[in-house]
Design a protein around this motif. Structure first.
Motif, PDB file in Angstrom:
ATOM      1  N   PRO A 180       0.836  -1.208   0.000  1.00 11.37           N
ATOM      2  CA  PRO A 180       0.000   0.000   0.000  1.00 11.37           C
ATOM      3  C   PRO A 180       0.873   1.261   0.000  1.00 11.37           C
ATOM      4  CG  PRO A 180      -0.766  -1.544   1.670  1.00 11.37           C
ATOM      5  CD  PRO A 180       0.553  -2.066   1.148  1.00 11.37           C
ATOM      6  N   PRO A 181       0.697   2.135  -0.998  1.00 14.68           N
ATOM      7  CA  PRO A 181       1.584   3.288  -1.128  1.00 14.68           C
ATOM      8  C   PRO A 181       1.275   4.420  -0.160  1.00 14.68           C
ATOM      9  CG  PRO A 181      -0.067   3.347  -2.845  1.00 14.68           C
ATOM     10  CD  PRO A 181      -0.265   2.057  -2.087  1.00 14.68           C
ATOM     11  N   THR A 182       2.332   5.128   0.232  1.00 18.38           N
ATOM     12  CA  THR A 182       2.166   6.378   0.955  1.00 18.38           C
ATOM     13  C   THR A 182       2.208   7.504  -0.076  1.00 18.38           C
ATOM     14  OG1 THR A 182       4.534   6.602   1.346  1.00 18.38           O
ATOM     15  CG2 THR A 182       3.234   5.509   3.069  1.00 18.38           C
ATOM     16  N   PHE A 183       1.653   8.646   0.288  1.00 17.35           N
ATOM     17  CA  PHE A 183       1.584   9.768  -0.637  1.00 17.35           C
ATOM     18  C   PHE A 183       1.467  11.056   0.151  1.00 17.35           C
ATOM     19  CE2 PHE A 183      -2.644   8.216   0.205  1.00 17.35           C
ATOM     20  CZ  PHE A 183      -3.350   9.369   0.509  1.00 17.35           C
ATOM     21  N   GLY A 184       1.653  12.150  -0.525  1.00 19.51           N
ATOM     22  CA  GLY A 184       1.454  13.463   0.064  1.00 19.51           C
ATOM     23  C   GLY A 184       1.042  14.432  -1.024  1.00 19.51           C
ATOM     24  N   PHE A 185       0.271  15.455  -0.667  1.00 22.15           N
ATOM     25  CA  PHE A 185      -0.081  16.484  -1.630  1.00 22.15           C
ATOM     26  C   PHE A 185      -0.425  17.778  -0.906  1.00 22.15           C
ATOM     27  CE2 PHE A 185      -4.003  14.128  -0.820  1.00 22.15           C
ATOM     28  CZ  PHE A 185      -4.958  15.116  -0.615  1.00 22.15           C
ATOM     29  N   THR A 186      -0.306  18.867  -1.626  1.00 27.21           N
ATOM     30  CA  THR A 186      -0.687  20.167  -1.088  1.00 27.21           C
ATOM     31  C   THR A 186      -1.841  20.717  -1.909  1.00 27.21           C
ATOM     32  OG1 THR A 186       0.919  21.318  -2.458  1.00 27.21           O
ATOM     33  CG2 THR A 186       1.620  20.714  -0.241  1.00 27.21           C
ATOM     34  N   VAL A 187      -2.692  21.490  -1.234  1.00 22.77           N
ATOM     35  CA  VAL A 187      -3.806  22.173  -1.896  1.00 22.77           C
ATOM     36  C   VAL A 187      -3.640  23.659  -1.655  1.00 22.77           C
ATOM     37  CG1 VAL A 187      -6.309  22.471  -2.041  1.00 22.77           C
ATOM     38  CG2 VAL A 187      -5.350  20.198  -1.573  1.00 22.77           C
ATOM     39  N   GLN A 188      -3.627  24.409  -2.734  1.00 18.40           N
ATOM     40  CA  GLN A 188      -3.572  25.870  -2.664  1.00 18.40           C
ATOM     41  C   GLN A 188      -5.011  26.360  -2.806  1.00 18.40           C
ATOM     42  OE1 GLN A 188      -1.548  27.688  -5.932  1.00 18.40           O
ATOM     43  NE2 GLN A 188      -1.697  29.734  -5.063  1.00 18.40           N
ATOM     44  N   TRP A 189      -5.622  26.734  -1.687  1.00 19.10           N
ATOM     45  CA  TRP A 189      -7.029  27.115  -1.685  1.00 19.10           C
ATOM     46  C   TRP A 189      -7.253  28.406  -2.472  1.00 19.10           C
ATOM     47  CZ3 TRP A 189      -9.500  23.023  -0.539  1.00 19.10           C
ATOM     48  CH2 TRP A 189      -8.995  22.124   0.400  1.00 19.10           C
ATOM     49  N   GLN A 190      -8.211  28.378  -3.381  1.00 18.38           N
ATOM     50  CA  GLN A 190      -8.495  29.501  -4.261  1.00 18.38           C
ATOM     51  C   GLN A 190      -9.438  30.523  -3.641  1.00 18.38           C
ATOM     52  OE1 GLN A 190      -6.877  29.681  -7.581  1.00 18.38           O
ATOM     53  NE2 GLN A 190      -5.759  28.429  -6.104  1.00 18.38           N
ATOM     54  N   PHE A 191      -9.991  30.215  -2.481  1.00 21.02           N
ATOM     55  CA  PHE A 191     -10.969  31.098  -1.846  1.00 21.02           C
ATOM     56  C   PHE A 191     -10.497  31.637  -0.499  1.00 21.02           C
ATOM     57  CE2 PHE A 191     -11.807  26.715  -0.820  1.00 21.02           C
ATOM     58  CZ  PHE A 191     -11.940  26.734   0.556  1.00 21.02           C
ATOM     59  N   SER A 192      -9.264  31.300  -0.105  1.00 17.75           N
ATOM     60  CA  SER A 192      -8.729  31.811   1.160  1.00 17.75           C
ATOM     61  C   SER A 192      -7.212  31.911   1.048  1.00 17.75           C
ATOM     62  CB  SER A 192      -9.103  30.899   2.330  1.00 17.75           C
ATOM     63  OG  SER A 192      -8.407  29.677   2.263  1.00 17.75           O
ATOM     64  N   ASP A 193      -6.605  32.627   1.961  1.00 14.72           N
ATOM     65  CA  ASP A 193      -5.159  32.787   1.981  1.00 14.72           C
ATOM     66  C   ASP A 193      -4.530  31.686   2.831  1.00 14.72           C
ATOM     67  OD1 ASP A 193      -5.220  35.098   0.386  1.00 14.72           O
ATOM     68  OD2 ASP A 193      -5.689  36.328   2.129  1.00 14.72           O
ATOM     69  N   SER A 194      -4.692  30.454   2.364  1.00 21.19           N
ATOM     70  CA  SER A 194      -4.169  29.315   3.115  1.00 21.19           C
ATOM     71  C   SER A 194      -3.777  28.183   2.177  1.00 21.19           C
ATOM     72  CB  SER A 194      -5.202  28.832   4.140  1.00 21.19           C
ATOM     73  OG  SER A 194      -6.380  28.399   3.501  1.00 21.19           O
ATOM     74  N   THR A 195      -2.960  27.291   2.702  1.00 17.41           N
ATOM     75  CA  THR A 195      -2.498  26.100   1.997  1.00 17.41           C
ATOM     76  C   THR A 195      -2.603  24.934   2.966  1.00 17.41           C
ATOM     77  OG1 THR A 195      -0.937  27.403   0.707  1.00 17.41           O
ATOM     78  CG2 THR A 195      -0.536  25.040   0.805  1.00 17.41           C
TER      79      THR A 195
END
Length: 112
Positions: free
Chosen positions: A59-74
């Motif tokens: 079973p693989p591990t993974f990671g990702f980031t989301v750059q929110w388009q409606f707030s100043d956050s990640t």
């Protein structure tokens, strides 16, 4: 074996779409959250990530980031994919969200 590509839904109603992974294990996609601490309209937001050991039997591990388009956050997500005895794939993840603050003295309240 888990295939991260496709549409994923969580128990809160958020939707994530992961596009095809390249041979290095990196991928992109989009995230549409169903929950947010804002009064602004929630928008679909881009994600970028990587899967560890693409093509491995475990079973693989993974990671990702989301750059929110409606707030100043990640938000950074890390997790692992599992397959049960019926073949159902499940992603188990943990996340950290960092929002923008106006000064260094407010950094204590910027991460959830």
């Amino acid at each position: 074996q888990c295939d991260l590509q496709g549409l994923w839904r969580n128990e809160l109603g958020s939707n994530m779409t992961i596009l095809a992974r390249n041979t290095a294990g990196t991928f992109s996609g989009s995230y549409h959250t169903a929950v947010a601490a804002t009064n602004k309209q929630i928008l679909v937001s881009p994600l970028q990530g990587a899967q560890q050991h693409p093509g491995a039997k475990r079973p693989p591990t993974f990671g990702f980031t989301v750059q929110w388009q409606f707030s100043d956050s990640t938000t950074a997500f890390v997790g692992q994919c599992f397959v049960d005895h019926r073949g159902k794939e499940t992603l188990e993840t943990t996340w950290l969200l960092r929002e923008e603050v106006l000064s260094h003295k407010d950094t204590w309240k910027a991460t959830r």
